[in-house]
Design an enzyme around this catalytic site. Sequence first.
Site, PDB file in Angstrom:
ATOM      1  N   HIS A 320       0.814  -1.393   0.164  1.00 62.95           N
ATOM      2  CA  HIS A 320       0.354   0.190  -0.120  1.00 62.95           C
ATOM      3  C   HIS A 320       0.810   0.974  -0.082  1.00 62.95           C
ATOM      4  O   HIS A 320       2.039   0.969   0.504  1.00 62.95           O
ATOM      5  CB  HIS A 320      -1.216  -0.221   1.353  1.00 62.95           C
ATOM      6  CG  HIS A 320      -2.324   0.755   1.252  1.00 62.95           C
ATOM      7  ND1 HIS A 320      -1.822   2.310   1.346  1.00 62.95           N
ATOM      8  CD2 HIS A 320      -3.087   0.706   0.808  1.00 62.95           C
ATOM      9  CE1 HIS A 320      -3.502   2.932   1.080  1.00 62.95           C
ATOM     10  NE2 HIS A 320      -3.742   2.149   0.912  1.00 62.95           N
ATOM     11  N   ASP A 378      -8.277  -5.161   0.206  1.00 64.45           N
ATOM     12  CA  ASP A 378      -8.920  -5.785  -0.773  1.00 64.45           C
ATOM     13  C   ASP A 378      -7.893  -7.503  -0.530  1.00 64.45           C
ATOM     14  O   ASP A 378      -8.836  -8.604  -1.199  1.00 64.45           O
ATOM     15  CB  ASP A 378      -8.195  -6.243  -1.834  1.00 64.45           C
ATOM     16  CG  ASP A 378      -8.596  -4.439  -2.166  1.00 64.45           C
ATOM     17  OD1 ASP A 378      -9.659  -4.348  -1.883  1.00 64.45           O
ATOM     18  OD2 ASP A 378      -7.584  -4.082  -3.090  1.00 64.45           O
TER      19      ASP A 378
HETATM   20  N1  ACO Z   1       4.228  -8.036  -5.039  1.00 63.56           N
HETATM   21  C1  ACO Z   1       5.697  -7.927  -4.965  1.00 63.56           C
HETATM   22  N2  ACO Z   1       5.902  -6.704  -4.660  1.00 63.56           N
HETATM   23  C2  ACO Z   1       5.052  -5.392  -4.589  1.00 63.56           C
HETATM   24  C3  ACO Z   1       4.108  -5.361  -4.141  1.00 63.56           C
HETATM   25  C4  ACO Z   1       3.379  -6.416  -4.443  1.00 63.56           C
HETATM   26  N3  ACO Z   1       2.256  -6.593  -4.194  1.00 63.56           N
HETATM   27  N4  ACO Z   1       3.869  -3.897  -3.964  1.00 63.56           N
HETATM   28  C5  ACO Z   1       4.508  -3.155  -3.848  1.00 63.56           C
HETATM   29  N5  ACO Z   1       6.311  -4.495  -4.358  1.00 63.56           N
HETATM   30  C6  ACO Z   1       7.041  -3.753  -4.702  1.00 63.56           C
HETATM   31  C7  ACO Z   1       8.084  -2.909  -6.376  1.00 63.56           C
HETATM   32  O1  ACO Z   1       8.005  -3.897  -6.354  1.00 63.56           O
HETATM   33  C8  ACO Z   1       8.646  -2.070  -5.014  1.00 63.56           C
HETATM   34  O2  ACO Z   1      10.394  -3.014  -5.170  1.00 63.56           O
HETATM   35  P1  ACO Z   1      11.517  -2.175  -5.538  1.00 63.56           P
HETATM   36  O3  ACO Z   1      11.351  -1.359  -4.669  1.00 63.56           O
HETATM   37  O4  ACO Z   1      12.762  -2.928  -5.622  1.00 63.56           O
HETATM   38  O5  ACO Z   1      11.252  -1.160  -6.779  1.00 63.56           O
HETATM   39  C9  ACO Z   1       8.543  -1.683  -3.741  1.00 63.56           C
HETATM   40  O6  ACO Z   1       7.679  -3.041  -3.328  1.00 63.56           O
HETATM   41  C10 ACO Z   1       7.579  -0.518  -3.662  1.00 63.56           C
HETATM   42  O7  ACO Z   1       5.625  -0.430  -4.563  1.00 63.56           O
HETATM   43  P2  ACO Z   1       6.130   0.305  -5.055  1.00 63.56           P
HETATM   44  O8  ACO Z   1       5.349  -0.085  -6.330  1.00 63.56           O
HETATM   45  O9  ACO Z   1       6.338   1.790  -5.372  1.00 63.56           O
HETATM   46  O10 ACO Z   1       4.449   1.142  -4.357  1.00 63.56           O
HETATM   47  P3  ACO Z   1       3.938   2.225  -4.453  1.00 63.56           P
HETATM   48  O11 ACO Z   1       3.492   2.756  -3.830  1.00 63.56           O
HETATM   49  O12 ACO Z   1       2.690   3.246  -5.861  1.00 63.56           O
HETATM   50  O13 ACO Z   1       2.621   0.506  -4.807  1.00 63.56           O
HETATM   51  C11 ACO Z   1       0.690  -0.492  -4.913  1.00 63.56           C
HETATM   52  C12 ACO Z   1       1.001   0.908  -3.939  1.00 63.56           C
HETATM   53  C13 ACO Z   1      -0.139  -0.360  -6.175  1.00 63.56           C
HETATM   54  C14 ACO Z   1      -0.557  -0.785  -3.730  1.00 63.56           C
HETATM   55  C15 ACO Z   1       1.120  -1.855  -4.953  1.00 63.56           C
HETATM   56  O14 ACO Z   1       1.428  -1.817  -3.558  1.00 63.56           O
HETATM   57  C16 ACO Z   1       0.508  -2.785  -5.504  1.00 63.56           C
HETATM   58  O15 ACO Z   1       0.219  -2.888  -6.959  1.00 63.56           O
HETATM   59  N6  ACO Z   1      -0.280  -4.169  -4.762  1.00 63.56           N
HETATM   60  C17 ACO Z   1      -0.587  -4.697  -5.280  1.00 63.56           C
HETATM   61  C18 ACO Z   1      -1.925  -4.585  -6.147  1.00 63.56           C
HETATM   62  C19 ACO Z   1      -3.101  -4.325  -5.071  1.00 63.56           C
HETATM   63  O16 ACO Z   1      -2.793  -4.670  -4.252  1.00 63.56           O
HETATM   64  N7  ACO Z   1      -3.743  -3.046  -4.613  1.00 63.56           N
HETATM   65  C20 ACO Z   1      -4.812  -2.427  -3.906  1.00 63.56           C
HETATM   66  C21 ACO Z   1      -3.985  -1.194  -2.815  1.00 63.56           C
HETATM   67  S1  ACO Z   1      -5.601  -1.125  -1.714  1.00 63.56           S
HETATM   68  C22 ACO Z   1      -6.070  -0.447  -2.677  1.00 63.56           C
HETATM   69  O17 ACO Z   1      -6.324   0.766  -3.704  1.00 63.56           O
HETATM   70  C23 ACO Z   1      -7.551   0.140  -2.418  1.00 63.56           C
END
Ligand code: ACO
Length: 444
Positions: A320, A378
């Site tokens: 998140h 979620d």
């Molecule tokens: N699985 C694996 N790796 C992940 C995940 C995941 N679910 N989420 C983040 N990471 C990693 C990224 O690859 C990144 O790694 P790095 O630093 O080595 O490049 C690091 O964690 C940070 O991730 P970002 O994408 O930069 O974080 P951001 O804050 O932009 O994204 C998000 C947040 C979009 C929710 C992300 O965690 C994600 O895609 N999660 C899966 C989708 C999801 O569950 N979305 C629902 C969110 S809650 C809602 O909207 C109601």
Amino acid sequence: MSGNTTKAAGKPAANAQVAKLTLPDGKSVDLPIIKGTEAPDVVDVTSLYKNAGVFTYDPGFLSTASCDSSITYIDGDKGILRHRGYSIEELAANCDYLEVCSLLLHGELPTKEEFKKYKHDITYHTMVHEQLQFLYRGFPRRSHPMAILVGAVASLSAFYHDSLDIKDAAQRELAATRMIAKMPTLTAMAYKYSVGQPFVYPQNAMGFAENFLHMMFATPCEAYKPSPAMIRAMNKLMILHADHEQNASTSTVRLASSSGANPFACVGAGISCLWGPAHGGANEEVLLMLQEIGDVKRIPEFIKKAKDKDSGFRLMGFGHRVYKNMDPRAGVLKKSCDEVLEEVGVKNEPLLAIAKELERIALQDDYFVQRKLFPNVDFYSGIIYRAMGIPTIMFTPLFAMARTAGWVAQWKEMIEDPKQKIGRPRQLYTGETARKLVPLDKRK
Ligand code: ACO
């Protein structure tokens, strides 16, 4: 930083604390520091371009507060979520969803009398214009219900002309009531249409959650009476999804509304944004992922894939932007899972066992620990929806239905903010500099 911090955006007080920014050309500007009631202070950069000729750069709004708001507070490090000061745990345990809607919109929990009136107002706006069914009938039956909802909600602006004047407080209130009241009807209609069943009209004798379940599952051939457990679960799920401060879809609603566009069109924009798998679309993706994993033995394989950047796969329902600790909504849902499954008579749900084991393994894995990736709202919601008989394709529409309260509360707050301006971000231009055009016949 020096002096006292200023309490609200706008002009700094004479003794306001400031941050000093010195640019390479030696020019220096004082930027006021503004303090909220909780959370980190913000540096007010609104006059930066005027005074120093530079912009700030923050794609994805990682460090940028886009507005002031007094609706929802999140402390992502501690895993705290509060609406108007009340913890999400307390609200979910004690309130009716409509009490929370009223709280978000009006700032205080309603008294018994106020609640009675609010429930009545919402109930008597649940029906939608009869003509709307023809809009639905124009969609292919295989349409994703989110596709229908985007269109249906935006189309409300074509039906309810007496609640489009955003400068009129009474019309704003009416638009907010209509949006919250009609969303369950529109959402259930999208489902009924996709399964080829007739639309079911709302029933004024039923509560909000019960009425939604009735519109989803009743048919003209058979009445449907949801159990108290189903109603309680639906009510709790809606509260947990009601608002979440300046997330992507809420910011979309605010940005769309900042031009003065009508609230129905703006909520339609919010629904579009919510649909994406990185946001509300994740609840559908989580269930598909758990089904694909299929067996706890396969979890390590999926964890490995999630850590491999080349795979393009992420563990859905994990991570998140704001929570670097357990999402408190996921905490409530995880606790509710066993209880709800038992109450609705689902025994040994294999996907719950997979989800719990996946969470256990991920939370011990260095990759997830270092990046502070925890389950989000979620992760567990889909398992409960499934146990309630809600089809996977309806998970994101249910999120939209519940989040409508937050969207309209945030919209109303923005419109009523005297500092409100059209939202217009700037950019770092990286394209060509000025060049001469070569006419088509001379171009090589
Ligand atoms: N699985 C694996 N790796 C992940 C995940 C995941 N679910 N989420 C983040 N990471 C990693 C990224 O690859 C990144 O790694 P790095 O630093 O080595 O490049 C690091 O964690 C940070 O991730 P970002 O994408 O930069 O974080 P951001 O804050 O932009 O994204 C998000 C947040 C979009 C929710 C992300 O965690 C994600 O895609 N999660 C899966 C989708 C999801 O569950 N979305 C629902 C969110 S809650 C809602 O909207 C109601």
